[in-house]
Design a protein around this motif. Structure first.
Motif: not given
Ligand SMILES: [Zn+2]
Length: 314
Positions: A60, A39-40, A37, A55, A58
């Motif tokens: 995302h 983002s995380c 991911c 994801c 999160c």
């Molecule tokens: Zn994520």
């Protein structure tokens, strides 16, 4: 990871007949150990249709092309893959006009944008610096001045070349356009392109002085006389690279390149040169798709910085 790529045009056409096949291939290059991911950095995600991934941690939403040069492009991925094939399978690369014709693109501007986005992907993020014994010299690109190379003639671009020695031949190279051949710019280039502790071989041009305190062994060969052959004798590798570069710019691109865009062409030349011994064109294709799947997006307005120049580029 096993390097997996098409070796012929027919294999490429069969392998990448649909955008879904292209996406799967990009995913395998971008996430060789499975989805990550953006983002995380979570490692679990599931597909959500139309190429989207969600994801698990999160929530995302992303796609395999988000954050790459393919993002925000209205062109289908299979067309991008064919453009990459054109660029990598021809010995000297492709011009925008050539690409427009072969791929049947609606406009020259589209072809030009595709090529310039691909050139951006030719610089591998975090690439290694040159090391060992490295020749460094500058050359002028973009016009002809008779006589000795006039360092800093304003109508031309100054390109500095670093060429690694490999026996009698050339290893890898690095090229950069610099505003002028001053100590400031030459030193900065050398520090960005050559590992500290390496031997840097230059001619007697004064601004090269001061490399010692920066951590380099500096070997100086002074030009004897003004005959053009002298430079070729003392720094044969950079001299050869300079002439190949100029021939390529004139041949493939008719030399019609403004200094502002020269950087992209230098990147393409370097990409080709450093992989010139690649046994297979398919491997070059693989490398470029791989790198294209890694870089940040380059919107058109950043690439051109002024649409008026468009007609000058080949
Ligand atoms: Zn994520």
């Amino acid at each position: 990871m096993v390097e997996d790529y098409p070796k012929t045009l027919l294999q490429m056409e069969e392998r990448f007949a649909t955008d879904e096949q292209c996406r799967d291939y990009l995913a395998s290059l971008r996430w060789p150990e499975g989805f990550v991911c953006p983002s995380c950095e979570g490692r679990k995600g599931w597909p959500a249709g139309r190429g989207r991934l969600i994801c698990a941690a999160c929530r995302h939403q992303t796609t395999v092309i988000a954050g790459t040069i393919f993002q925000d492009s209205h062109l289908p991925l299979r067309l991008w893959f064919r453009a990459i094939w054109q660029v990598t399978c021809q010995k000297n690369g492709a011009s925008a006009l050539g690409l427009q014709r072969v791929l049947g693109l609606g406009s020259y501007q589209t072809a030009w944008t595709v090529l310039h986005k691909l050139r951006r992907a030719m610089v591998r993020p975090g690439r290694d610096k040159l090391s060992g014994r490295v020749e460094v010299d500058e050359t002028l690109v973009g016009g002809e001045t008779p006589g000795r190379k006039g360092r800093g003639v304003p109508s031309q671009a100054v390109v500095v070349i670093a060429a690694q020695e490999a026996g009698a031949g050339i290893g890898r190279i690095r090229l950069s356009r610099i505003p002028d051949a001053s100590a400031e710019h030459l030193h900065r280039f050398i520090q960005s392109a050559v590992v500290e502790g390496s031997e840097v071989h230059t001619d007697g041009w004064k601004p090269y002085q001061g490399l010692g305190p920066l951590g380099y062994q500096h070997k100086v060969s002074k030009l004897k006389g003004q005959k053009p052959s002298a430079a070729a004798e003392i720094l044969p590798r950079t001299h050869l690279v300079a002439s190949l570069l100029k021939r390529w710019l004139l041949g493939t691109h008719q030399g019609a390149i403004t200094p502002k865009h020269l950087d992209y062409y230098l990147d393409e030349f370097t990409f080709r040169f450093n992989r010139r011994t690649s046994a297979s064109r398919g491997k070059l294709f693989y490398r470029l798709v791989q790198q294209a799947a890694q870089v940040q997006p380059a919107p058109y307005r950043i690439l051109v910085g002024g649409a008026n120049d468009l007609k000058h580029h080949g």
